[in-house]
Design a protein around this motif. Sequence first.
Motif, mmCIF file in Angstrom:
data_model
loop_
_atom_site.group_PDB
_atom_site.id
_atom_site.type_symbol
_atom_site.label_atom_id
_atom_site.label_comp_id
_atom_site.label_asym_id
_atom_site.label_seq_id
_atom_site.Cartn_x
_atom_site.Cartn_y
_atom_site.Cartn_z
ATOM 1 N N ILE A 47 3.983 -1.246 7.941
ATOM 2 C CA ILE A 47 5.318 -1.502 8.480
ATOM 3 C C ILE A 47 5.884 -0.230 9.093
ATOM 4 N N SER A 48 5.663 0.872 8.434
ATOM 5 C CA SER A 48 6.086 2.172 8.930
ATOM 6 C C SER A 48 5.083 3.196 8.402
ATOM 7 N N LYS A 49 5.430 4.455 8.542
ATOM 8 C CA LYS A 49 4.498 5.511 8.140
ATOM 9 C C LYS A 49 4.086 5.394 6.673
ATOM 10 N N ASN A 50 5.027 5.108 5.802
ATOM 11 C CA ASN A 50 4.749 5.091 4.361
ATOM 12 C C ASN A 50 4.920 3.724 3.714
ATOM 13 N N ARG A 51 5.055 2.663 4.512
ATOM 14 C CA ARG A 51 5.232 1.322 3.958
ATOM 15 C C ARG A 51 4.152 0.402 4.497
ATOM 16 N N ARG A 52 3.641 -0.450 3.608
ATOM 17 C CA ARG A 52 2.619 -1.393 4.044
ATOM 18 C C ARG A 52 2.725 -2.705 3.298
ATOM 19 N N VAL A 53 2.191 -3.728 3.944
ATOM 20 C CA VAL A 53 2.111 -5.055 3.361
ATOM 21 C C VAL A 53 0.644 -5.303 3.048
ATOM 22 N N ASN A 59 -4.879 -8.873 -11.972
ATOM 23 C CA ASN A 59 -4.869 -9.629 -13.231
ATOM 24 C C ASN A 59 -5.114 -11.117 -12.991
ATOM 25 N N GLY A 60 -5.975 -11.414 -12.034
ATOM 26 C CA GLY A 60 -6.343 -12.796 -11.783
ATOM 27 C C GLY A 60 -5.334 -13.585 -10.974
ATOM 28 N N LYS A 61 -4.288 -12.953 -10.470
ATOM 29 C CA LYS A 61 -3.275 -13.624 -9.661
ATOM 30 C C LYS A 61 -3.217 -12.977 -8.288
ATOM 31 N N ILE A 62 -2.838 -13.766 -7.299
ATOM 32 C CA ILE A 62 -2.698 -13.277 -5.930
ATOM 33 C C ILE A 62 -1.247 -12.864 -5.717
ATOM 34 N N TRP A 63 -1.043 -11.681 -5.138
ATOM 35 C CA TRP A 63 0.295 -11.153 -4.878
ATOM 36 C C TRP A 63 0.400 -10.681 -3.441
ATOM 37 N N VAL A 64 1.563 -10.878 -2.826
ATOM 38 C CA VAL A 64 1.893 -10.257 -1.550
ATOM 39 C C VAL A 64 2.727 -9.041 -1.902
ATOM 40 N N ASP A 65 2.203 -7.868 -1.572
ATOM 41 C CA ASP A 65 2.811 -6.615 -2.009
ATOM 42 C C ASP A 65 3.403 -5.883 -0.809
ATOM 43 N N ILE A 66 4.687 -5.607 -0.848
ATOM 44 C CA ILE A 66 5.378 -4.817 0.176
ATOM 45 C C ILE A 66 5.830 -3.552 -0.536
ATOM 46 N N PRO A 78 0.224 4.018 -4.250
ATOM 47 C CA PRO A 78 1.414 3.167 -4.272
ATOM 48 C C PRO A 78 2.531 3.798 -5.098
ATOM 49 N N GLY A 79 3.740 3.685 -4.580
ATOM 50 C CA GLY A 79 4.902 4.218 -5.279
ATOM 51 C C GLY A 79 5.622 3.133 -6.059
ATOM 52 N N LYS A 80 6.724 3.526 -6.685
ATOM 53 C CA LYS A 80 7.521 2.591 -7.477
ATOM 54 C C LYS A 80 8.317 1.632 -6.596
ATOM 55 N N SER A 84 6.402 -7.109 -5.342
ATOM 56 C CA SER A 84 5.205 -7.937 -5.363
ATOM 57 C C SER A 84 5.659 -9.382 -5.510
ATOM 58 N N LEU A 85 5.330 -10.200 -4.521
ATOM 59 C CA LEU A 85 5.734 -11.592 -4.528
ATOM 60 C C LEU A 85 4.551 -12.464 -4.924
#
Length: 108
Positions: A47-53, A59-66, A78-80, A84-85
Amino acid sequence: MWFRGKRKDGDDHASDDGEGHVPPKKASKPSAAVGSDDSDDIVICDISKNRRVSVRNWNGKIWVDIREFYIKDGKPLPGKKGISLSVDQWNVLRDHVAEIDKALAENT
């Protein structure tokens, strides 16, 4: 009987073997090497220099992580800051994209 405060007469209920009470050592968790964790990341976009999707299996589950990333020893970690959706949460968000776009258009 339990009392608060110091013992006055040296009444020591512990054994007199000369050793103080030493708590047992905690078992350390096996630390994974950087970049070799159990998750399978598929980076979708930066998304930007330090952000990604990314989409990850954790843990056996699928997550969309921003998430924001930081650089340590030349490697992005990865930072704090991020979210995670779950797949259900992602579907709700995806279904409301048109409404979000409309609200953005009205406020810009």
